[in-house]
Design a protein around this motif. Structure first.
Motif, short mmCIF file in Angstrom:
data_model
loop_
_atom_site.label_atom_id
_atom_site.label_comp_id
_atom_site.label_asym_id
_atom_site.label_seq_id
_atom_site.Cartn_x
_atom_site.Cartn_y
_atom_site.Cartn_z
N ALA A 119 22.56 20.85 17.23
CA ALA A 119 22.49 19.57 16.50
C ALA A 119 21.38 18.68 17.07
CB ALA A 119 23.83 18.85 16.54
N ALA A 141 18.10 20.09 16.04
CA ALA A 141 17.85 19.85 14.61
C ALA A 141 17.31 18.44 14.38
CB ALA A 141 19.14 20.06 13.81
N TRP A 142 17.90 17.45 15.02
CA TRP A 142 17.39 16.07 14.89
C TRP A 142 15.98 15.95 15.47
CZ3 TRP A 142 19.05 12.81 11.55
CH2 TRP A 142 20.38 12.83 11.15
N LEU A 177 13.59 17.52 13.04
CA LEU A 177 13.42 16.64 11.88
C LEU A 177 12.41 15.53 12.20
CD1 LEU A 177 14.54 16.22 9.01
CD2 LEU A 177 16.22 14.68 10.01
N ALA A 193 15.06 23.02 11.03
CA ALA A 193 16.01 21.91 11.26
C ALA A 193 17.21 22.05 10.33
CB ALA A 193 15.30 20.57 11.02
N GLY A 194 16.96 22.37 9.08
CA GLY A 194 18.07 22.58 8.13
C GLY A 194 19.00 23.68 8.56
N LEU A 245 19.48 24.73 11.60
CA LEU A 245 20.23 24.28 12.79
C LEU A 245 21.31 23.28 12.42
CD1 LEU A 245 17.19 23.92 15.21
CD2 LEU A 245 19.09 25.53 15.48
N PHE A 246 21.05 22.43 11.45
CA PHE A 246 22.09 21.48 11.00
C PHE A 246 23.27 22.23 10.39
CE2 PHE A 246 18.88 17.89 10.67
CZ PHE A 246 19.52 17.08 11.59
N ALA A 247 22.99 23.38 9.77
CA ALA A 247 24.05 24.14 9.09
C ALA A 247 24.98 24.89 10.05
CB ALA A 247 23.43 25.13 8.12
#
Length: 122
Positions: free
Chosen positions: A71, A74-75, A78, A116-117, A119-121
């Motif tokens: 997370a 991912a940020w 981004l 990033a997407g 990793l967010f998932a």
């Protein structure tokens, strides 16, 4: 999907670390590859700044991935996607070819955002 997300993140971080090192140790060829060749009589400080910036992004990304998790990475990705988007605009304005602007920098931004997407998932 976990393996893909982590693999992409590690590869991207290592790649930007490599680019940073290249700007520090081989600045003129690195600048040409970036799409805005360096002036023969100047630009040394700016090339070093770019090298330090890129190397720092790589080290921070790897540290976040290793110690803070998907997370946080991912940020970070981004936010860091702004750099290749900005690089796209710089090359469009000052560079040699549009192909480098879109084929290298914009494509990099897209891959960073996709990573990033992913990793967010997780």
């Amino acid at each position: 999907m976990t393996v893909t997300a982590y693999t992409l993140a590690v590869v991207l971080n290592l790649f930007i670390l490599f680019i940073g090192a290249r700007f520090l140790f081989r600045p003129r060829p690195a600048a040409a590859g970036y799409g805005v060749p360096a002036k023969p009589d100047g630009d040394a400080a700016y090339l070093a700044v770019k090298g330090v910036r890129d190397a720092t992004f790589g080290v921070v990304g790897l540290a976040l991935l290793a110690f803070a998790g998907a997370a946080a990475e991912a940020w970070f990705m981004l936010a860091v996607a702004l750099a290749p988007l900005g690089d796209t605009l710089i090359v469009l304005r000052h560079g040699v070819t549009r192909a480098v602007a879109f084929g290298v920098h914009f494509a990099t931004a897209v891959v960073v955002l996709v990573t990033a997407g992913l990793l967010f998932a997780l």
